[in-house]
Scaffold this motif. Structure first.
Motif: not given
Ligand SMILES: Cc1ncc(COP(=O)(O)O)c(C=O)c1O
Length: 484
Positions: A72-73, A203-205, A229-234, A296-297
């Motif tokens: 996914a990343a 990276g997840w934003v 980091d998935l434990h941030k904006y993931g 995305r939302e």
């Protein structure tokens, strides 16, 4: 005592903590504002809490989880057909492994002497820690004092045959600005040097926004690895990040394997041995539940809130936004020589129930960077932007009326003569008392402490900061159990 009593004790311990939810803690925590996400994550965590991701052949479920999340990343962040990745315990570990991989890659290619890392001063300290652990020399790359973006001309000057890696941030933590990724990655590639993009926080934003000023991911020529980091904006619980590498060779360079003992054959892709699978499973579940549209939302909500916040701050007397925030982080400085002191502002906001992070002034080659406060905006803050701006306005007025924090001149002069490596723990304690830090908890007003830290020689400040934590972590030896 029953289990409920034990849990009640744990809950009581949290009474003094800053809130993890609700959007007022604008560092350390990332709240989607969606209880369904948290409940799902908790259930997934419980289901995998005893699983050991050390051995994906014994637990094929963790291999599937890791492959899905890395895939996914890669899909989100420009991975080519050869790109691979690894799940790690967090941003710091991802950055460390990127440095380790680069060092090993350079050595395998015949590099000799002490390896060198080119590091923008705004890059996360995880890279400094990696350099410390892996015996790599750090060369500071200054940033433009106005835009706070890493200076490509300095990269050109500092690159040489001992350079193993150049780092850029997307965006940087202190100011939330995007380094010139394409330009610096191109310079590195021309010199045959890998380039790491630290997108731990962005990276997840960024991939979900339509106003990102320039490309920053693995698809940019010259970029060889990227952390996110998935434990941030993931919006996953703590303990999960991804390190992507453009090739399997580079990933292999941070793996460790040994058959050199009489026990089980060891292959560790990360720094840990036993790897907790709970956070990985929770990240997988959250990702599956939210999907691209959910992310995305949430990214859109956090970004809109950031833009509104930055516009609002620009209208507050005595404050200004630093640089161009591209994602969901905002840095605020005082606007003009006699304007609001932002270290005082941080204290005033603490008193109003918000945690915004004070960042002391920083001296560097290309012109000093001012003191700032850092605000990490998550989806949970989105509904509270007006309240936040009202409190910032009020806090700015109160801070303007306060005396500017001035470090004690005698203490600063005395510190200049100190050799921090020779200080004993007791001497550090005595110095902390002199600096007004006593007891286990920090003073209510931290502005004078931050001003002092900024005025001290860096090695002395670093020793004292460690001393502060030494006071916090002060266990009392438990009474020995009485045997029957
Ligand atoms: C850009 C960046 N890199 C690395 C890190 C380190 O991440 P962690 O705290 O998960 O180790 C952070 C943390 O905020 C960050 O913002």
């Amino acid at each position: 005592m029953n289990p409920q009593d034990v849990l009640a004790e744990l809950t009581a311990l949290q009474a003094g903590d800053v809130p993890t939810h609700g959007g007022a803690t604008m560092a350390y925590v990332y709240d989607s504002g969606r209880p369904d996400v948290d409940e799902l994550a908790a259930a997934a965590q419980v289901a995998f809490q005893w699983t050991n991701a050390l051995d994906p052949t014994a637990f094929p479920s963790v291999a599937r989880i890791e492959n899905d999340l890395v895939g996914a990343a890669l899909g989100l962040l420009g991975g080519g057909p050869d790109a691979v990745g690894t799940l790690t315990s967090g941003g710091t570990e991802s950055c460390q492994l990127a440095v380790l991989a680069a060092r090993e890659h350079w050595r395998a290619a015949g590099g000799t002497g002490r390896p060198v890392l080119l590091l923008p001063v705004t890059a996360h300290p995880a890279f400094r820690k990696a350099a410390h652990l892996f015996d790599v020399e750090v060369r500071d790359v200054p940033v433009d004092p106005v835009t706070c973006r890493a200076d490509p001309a300095a990269v050109v000057r500092l690159l040489d045959e001992r350079t193993v890696l150049v780092v850029v941030s997307a965006p940087s933590y202190p100011h939330g600005v995007l380094d010139p990724v394409g330009e610096i990655a191109g310079l590195a590639a021309a010199a045959g040097v890998p380039c790491h993009v630290d997108a731990c926080i962005g990276g997840w934003v960024l991939p979900f926004l339509d106003d990102v000023p320039e490309p920053f991911d693995l698809s940019v020529p010259g970029v060889t690895s990227l952390s996110v980091d998935l434990h941030k904006y993931g919006y996953a619980p703590k303990g999960v990040s991804v390190l992507l590498t453009a090739t399997p060779e580079l990933r292999h360079a941070h793996w460790f394997s040994t058959a050199g003992w009489p026990g089980y054959p060891v292959v560790n892709p990360t720094l840990a041995g036993t790897r907790p699978a709970g956070a990985m499973a929770a990240a997988w579940a959250v990702h599956r539940w939210l999907g691209t549209e959910g992310y995305r939302e949430l990214a859109g909500r956090a970004r809109d809130a950031t833009v509104r916040l930055a516009e609002g701050i620009a209208g507050i007397d005595g404050l200004r936004v630093v640089g161009r925030p591209v994602a969901t982080l905002v840095a605020v400085a005082q606007d003009g020589p006699d304007a609001v002191d932002v270290l005082n502002l941080a204290d005033e906001m603490t008193a109003r129930g918000w945690l915004i992070q004070p960042q002391p002034p920083f001296a560097q080659d290309r012109g000093d960077l001012p003191a700032t406060v850092h605000l990490t905006v998550t989806a949970a803050t989105a509904g509270r932007v007006d309240a936040l701006l009202a409190d910032l306005r009020d806090a700015a007025r109160a801070a303007a009326a306060l005396p500017r924090p001035v470090p004690d001149a005698e203490l600063v002069a005395a510190a200049a003569t100190i050799d921090p490596s020779a200080l004993t723990v007791a001497e550090v304690e005595a110095l902390l008392e002199l600096a007004g830090v006593s007891g286990r908890s920090l003073p209510a007003r931290m502005a004078p402490v931050h001003a002092l830290v900024a005025a001290l020689p860096r090695p002395v400040a670093e020793r004292l900061l460690a001393g502060v934590l030494g006071r916090v972590y002060r266990p009392t030896v438990a009474a020995a159990p009485v045997s029957g």
